[in-house]
Design a protein around this motif. Structure first.
Motif, PDB file in Angstrom:
ATOM      1  N   GLU A  50       0.833  -1.206   0.000  1.00 50.35           N
ATOM      2  CA  GLU A  50       0.000   0.000   0.000  1.00 50.35           C
ATOM      3  C   GLU A  50       0.864   1.251   0.000  1.00 50.35           C
ATOM      4  O   GLU A  50       0.593   2.218  -0.716  1.00 50.35           O
ATOM      5  CB  GLU A  50      -0.923  -0.018   1.221  1.00 50.35           C
ATOM      6  CG  GLU A  50      -1.869   1.158   1.287  1.00 50.35           C
ATOM      7  CD  GLU A  50      -2.725   1.109   2.530  1.00 50.35           C
ATOM      8  OE1 GLU A  50      -2.502   1.944   3.441  1.00 50.35           O
ATOM      9  OE2 GLU A  50      -3.606   0.226   2.608  1.00 50.35           O
ATOM     10  N   PHE A  51       1.925   1.248   0.789  1.00 46.55           N
ATOM     11  CA  PHE A  51       2.810   2.407   0.882  1.00 46.55           C
ATOM     12  C   PHE A  51       3.470   2.696  -0.467  1.00 46.55           C
ATOM     13  O   PHE A  51       3.609   3.849  -0.882  1.00 46.55           O
ATOM     14  CB  PHE A  51       3.873   2.168   1.962  1.00 46.55           C
ATOM     15  CG  PHE A  51       4.859   3.291   2.100  1.00 46.55           C
ATOM     16  CD1 PHE A  51       4.513   4.458   2.759  1.00 46.55           C
ATOM     17  CD2 PHE A  51       6.141   3.174   1.562  1.00 46.55           C
ATOM     18  CE1 PHE A  51       5.428   5.509   2.866  1.00 46.55           C
ATOM     19  CE2 PHE A  51       7.054   4.212   1.670  1.00 46.55           C
ATOM     20  CZ  PHE A  51       6.692   5.384   2.331  1.00 46.55           C
ATOM     21  N   HIS A  57      -8.898  -0.751   4.026  1.00 44.49           N
ATOM     22  CA  HIS A  57      -8.406   0.625   4.017  1.00 44.49           C
ATOM     23  C   HIS A  57      -8.676   1.237   2.641  1.00 44.49           C
ATOM     24  O   HIS A  57      -8.480   0.586   1.608  1.00 44.49           O
ATOM     25  CB  HIS A  57      -6.911   0.661   4.308  1.00 44.49           C
ATOM     26  CG  HIS A  57      -6.574   0.298   5.715  1.00 44.49           C
ATOM     27  ND1 HIS A  57      -5.338   0.538   6.280  1.00 44.49           N
ATOM     28  CD2 HIS A  57      -7.310  -0.279   6.707  1.00 44.49           C
ATOM     29  CE1 HIS A  57      -5.337   0.116   7.536  1.00 44.49           C
ATOM     30  NE2 HIS A  57      -6.509  -0.391   7.800  1.00 44.49           N
ATOM     31  N   ARG A  58      -9.094   2.470   2.624  1.00 38.75           N
ATOM     32  CA  ARG A  58      -9.485   3.090   1.357  1.00 38.75           C
ATOM     33  C   ARG A  58      -8.347   3.073   0.336  1.00 38.75           C
ATOM     34  O   ARG A  58      -8.577   2.816  -0.853  1.00 38.75           O
ATOM     35  CB  ARG A  58      -9.961   4.522   1.584  1.00 38.75           C
ATOM     36  CG  ARG A  58     -10.526   5.157   0.312  1.00 38.75           C
ATOM     37  CD  ARG A  58     -11.011   6.568   0.517  1.00 38.75           C
ATOM     38  NE  ARG A  58     -11.551   7.067  -0.737  1.00 38.75           N
ATOM     39  CZ  ARG A  58     -12.825   7.069  -1.090  1.00 38.75           C
ATOM     40  NH1 ARG A  58     -13.735   6.579  -0.251  1.00 38.75           N
ATOM     41  NH2 ARG A  58     -13.225   7.542  -2.251  1.00 38.75           N
ATOM     42  N   GLU A  97      -8.605   1.403  -3.343  1.00 39.09           N
ATOM     43  CA  GLU A  97      -8.367   2.150  -4.579  1.00 39.09           C
ATOM     44  C   GLU A  97      -7.354   1.432  -5.470  1.00 39.09           C
ATOM     45  O   GLU A  97      -7.520   1.379  -6.697  1.00 39.09           O
ATOM     46  CB  GLU A  97      -7.884   3.563  -4.237  1.00 39.09           C
ATOM     47  CG  GLU A  97      -8.981   4.445  -3.647  1.00 39.09           C
ATOM     48  CD  GLU A  97      -8.462   5.783  -3.184  1.00 39.09           C
ATOM     49  OE1 GLU A  97      -7.215   5.922  -3.048  1.00 39.09           O
ATOM     50  OE2 GLU A  97      -9.275   6.688  -2.940  1.00 39.09           O
ATOM     51  N   LEU A  98      -6.318   0.876  -4.874  1.00 32.94           N
ATOM     52  CA  LEU A  98      -5.343   0.128  -5.658  1.00 32.94           C
ATOM     53  C   LEU A  98      -5.961  -1.127  -6.263  1.00 32.94           C
ATOM     54  O   LEU A  98      -5.719  -1.459  -7.431  1.00 32.94           O
ATOM     55  CB  LEU A  98      -4.145  -0.245  -4.782  1.00 32.94           C
ATOM     56  CG  LEU A  98      -3.220   0.911  -4.376  1.00 32.94           C
ATOM     57  CD1 LEU A  98      -2.238   0.447  -3.306  1.00 32.94           C
ATOM     58  CD2 LEU A  98      -2.473   1.457  -5.589  1.00 32.94           C
ATOM     59  N   LEU A  99      -6.764  -1.835  -5.476  1.00 34.80           N
ATOM     60  CA  LEU A  99      -7.413  -3.050  -5.974  1.00 34.80           C
ATOM     61  C   LEU A  99      -8.412  -2.722  -7.079  1.00 34.80           C
ATOM     62  O   LEU A  99      -8.515  -3.452  -8.074  1.00 34.80           O
ATOM     63  CB  LEU A  99      -8.112  -3.775  -4.824  1.00 34.80           C
ATOM     64  CG  LEU A  99      -7.187  -4.410  -3.780  1.00 34.80           C
ATOM     65  CD1 LEU A  99      -8.002  -4.943  -2.608  1.00 34.80           C
ATOM     66  CD2 LEU A  99      -6.361  -5.522  -4.401  1.00 34.80           C
ATOM     67  N   ALA A 108     -16.863  -3.196   1.590  1.00 32.10           N
ATOM     68  CA  ALA A 108     -16.702  -1.769   1.865  1.00 32.10           C
ATOM     69  C   ALA A 108     -17.961  -0.966   1.597  1.00 32.10           C
ATOM     70  O   ALA A 108     -18.009   0.230   1.894  1.00 32.10           O
ATOM     71  CB  ALA A 108     -15.549  -1.213   1.030  1.00 32.10           C
ATOM     72  N   GLY A 109     -18.977  -1.581   1.022  1.00 27.08           N
ATOM     73  CA  GLY A 109     -20.264  -0.918   0.825  1.00 27.08           C
ATOM     74  C   GLY A 109     -20.167   0.325  -0.039  1.00 27.08           C
ATOM     75  O   GLY A 109     -19.598   0.316  -1.130  1.00 27.08           O
ATOM     76  N   GLU A 110     -20.727   1.440   0.468  1.00 26.19           N
ATOM     77  CA  GLU A 110     -20.795   2.669  -0.314  1.00 26.19           C
ATOM     78  C   GLU A 110     -19.417   3.237  -0.626  1.00 26.19           C
ATOM     79  O   GLU A 110     -19.238   3.924  -1.630  1.00 26.19           O
ATOM     80  CB  GLU A 110     -21.643   3.708   0.419  1.00 26.19           C
ATOM     81  CG  GLU A 110     -23.118   3.322   0.496  1.00 26.19           C
ATOM     82  CD  GLU A 110     -23.953   4.382   1.184  1.00 26.19           C
ATOM     83  OE1 GLU A 110     -23.366   5.385   1.648  1.00 26.19           O
ATOM     84  OE2 GLU A 110     -25.180   4.215   1.260  1.00 26.19           O
TER      85      GLU A 110
END
Length: 547
Positions: free
Chosen positions: A250-251, A290-291, A295-297, A317-319
């Motif tokens: 992620e980093f 984690h957002r 986003e990466l996925l 993660a829903g909405e």
């Protein structure tokens, strides 16, 4: 076309596609044969319905177009080609029937030569879409053939796992390629993990920014251990090693490594189910929420084979996931990626507030996508947000709103569409005409008067729209509708219409068919009088309906 929430009943198909076929599937075969006739005429006559390449040829193609449009108006099509045989609505078509029918036999040969594996058509598909489908099937395969697609948002997604995923895709038509051996093998947690450990997995190219080949190889042994962890102790140890990998990926923005970890964890969760190691896996799943990880996925969705696994994670993660996917949809630069994100949002089946906000966006393509998503997901409360769009200056937005409103099929949606029967766009008028035909079966709604529809028909200049209006008059079936249909079907002198322009055979035949639908056997004495009509096409249609 009622209200076209098909994705909930048949994968990549239309709403319940078996309800119309009957025990022997005659209706489905009739629809397929009408498509075969259109394909044959396009291939042999080489013309189009607009008459640009010759009057008689265009007329023949146009007649075939009307036949297939009328068939599809009544029911959707779900056809697969398996073992060199048509399979309609899950039932194989008798090989003898296909062999003995030249049209069906030729269509089958064409599908096989083009590599067609499936044809799906929504109920009520637009004539232009059906013509595009027939044109594809009528052509000869070239060495450089590429999928025929467009950017029209739709949830009709391919059923094949291999590339290309689509041969043709439009709002209501999908043609998928033939399956390849092994194309549907169920993946296991070890798939990919062993390759990573050995350094033989598909490594990222130089163009894949932010991805470390060394990190991928280093994660391989840990993912192999994850696939073998079937008890809580082993699972906890592996997860202790995986979480730092996720943090590092992620980093760095290493989406490829994050994808490998996420898919391996999701697969293993299916393997262990509620058994040993499940609680440890939940730690990984929560960490991936984690957002920044989501986003990466999400950015990897258009490029992965095992999209379902990533969608399972995103669904948690829903909405938030909807918000991320919508942003990806709007930022995607190619049509294939946009369709992936569109389909993914529909599959999540979560209508976040962002979709409602986008309906009021100033960019037409943003509004169109938002409206299409809300309609495809069946968000009935979205009808109030969409209705004002029927007055929008951009016809692309009006068409998208009309399509979604008819899909929702709420009382307010259909009432709004009734008022659009005079719209400047022919496609909006066609959908509005469809809405009149849907009304009789709509709970809580009074049957609308046929007068407005009949008045619109008198001044309609588009043949496809006029045919839809006539069909809806037959579905309304009231006294006013029947009277208007009777005037259209009967010869001018007997109907007292001497002040009107001469009616063409196609319009009279359509009115006659609508009368039979509205009144059944009660109209047969009048049908009998037309078997000797001066127009041979009308007489032939009357003989067919009488029989």
């Amino acid at each position: 076309m009622p209200p076209l929430g098909y994705r909930r009943t048949v994968v990549a198909a239309g709403e319940s596609v078996v309800q119309h076929a009957g025990p022997d599937g005659r209706a489905a075969r009739g629809t397929l044969r009408s498509l075969a006739l259109l394909v044959d005429r396009l291939a042999t006559l080489g013309s189009s319905p607009d008459g640009a390449q010759g009057g008689s040829a265009a007329t023949a193609v146009r007649d075939a177009m009307r036949q297939v449009t009328a068939r599809v108006r009544e029911a959707p099509v779900q056809c697969r080609i398996q073992e060199q045989q048509f399979v309609l609505d899950g039932e194989p078509v008798d090989r003898g029937l296909t062999r003995d029918d030249p049209l069906l036999s030729t269509l089958l040969v064409r599908c096989l030569s083009l590599g067609v594996g499936g044809i799906t058509v929504r109920q009520g598909a637009a004539p232009a879409e059906l013509l595009t489908l027939a044109t594809l099937l009528a052509r000869r395969r070239a060495a450089d053939d590429t999928p025929v697609t467009n950017d029209t948002p739709t949830s009709m997604s391919a059923v094949a796992e291999q590339q290309p995923r689509e041969l043709l895709r439009s709002w209501s038509v999908l043609v998928t390629p033939a399956d390849q051996p092994g194309g549907h093998r169920l993946a296991t947690p070890l798939d990919g993990a062993g390759g990573l450990a050995a350094g033989t997995s598909s490594m990222p190219s130089d163009a894949d920014a932010g991805i470390s080949a060394a990190a991928l190889r280093g994660a391989g042994p840990t993912l192999v251990r994850l696939a073998a962890a079937t008890d809580d102790t082993a699972g906890s140890r592996v997860v202790d090693a995986l979480v730092p990998l996720i943090d590092q990926a992620e980093f760095r923005g290493d989406a490829r490594l994050l994808e490998q970890v996420a898919v391996a964890a999701a697969r293993q969760a299916h393997v262990v189910a509620g058994g040993g190691g499940r609680l440890a896996l939940e730690r990984v799943m929560r960490r991936l929420q984690h957002r920044s990880s989501l986003e990466l996925l999400a950015g990897r969705l258009p490029y992965v084979e095992d999209r379902t696994m990533l969608l399972e994670l995103l669904a948690r993660a829903g909405e938030t996931a909807v918000d991320i996917l919508v942003k990806q949809l709007l930022q995607a630069e190619d049509g294939a990626a946009r369709r992936v994100y569109f389909d993914s949002i529909v599959q999540l089946d979560i209508a976040g507030p962002m979709l409602f906000d986008l309906v009021r966006d100033s960019r037409w393509f943003v509004v169109r996508n938002a409206v299409a998503l809300l309609g495809e997901m069946g968000v009935e409360q979205a009808d109030l947000a969409m209705l004002p769009l029927l007055q929008h200056a951009d016809d692309r937005i009006r068409v998208a709103a009309a399509r979604s409103l008819v899909r929702l099929g709420t009382v307010k949606a259909l009432q709004g569409l009734h008022a659009a029967i005079d719209d400047a766009s022919a496609e909006v008028r066609r959908i509005a005409a469809v809405s009149y035909g849907l009304t009789p079966g709509t709970s809580g709604m009074v049957r609308p008067p046929a007068v407005r529809l009949a008045m619109a028909l008198e001044k309609e200049t588009d043949e496809d729209v006029a045919l839809e209006m006539v069909a809806s008059l037959g579905k309304l079936g009231g006294a006013d509708a029947v009277q208007r249909l009777f005037r259209l079907a009967m010869p001018q002198q007997s109907a007292g219409d001497t002040g009107e322009a001469s009616r063409e055979a196609w319009l009279r035949i359509a009115a006659l068919e609508a009368l039979v639908k509205a009144r059944g056997s009660a109209i047969m004495p009048h049908v009998e009088t037309l078997t000797n009509d001066a127009d041979p096409e009308v007489a032939q249609a009357a003989l067919r309906l009488r029989g």
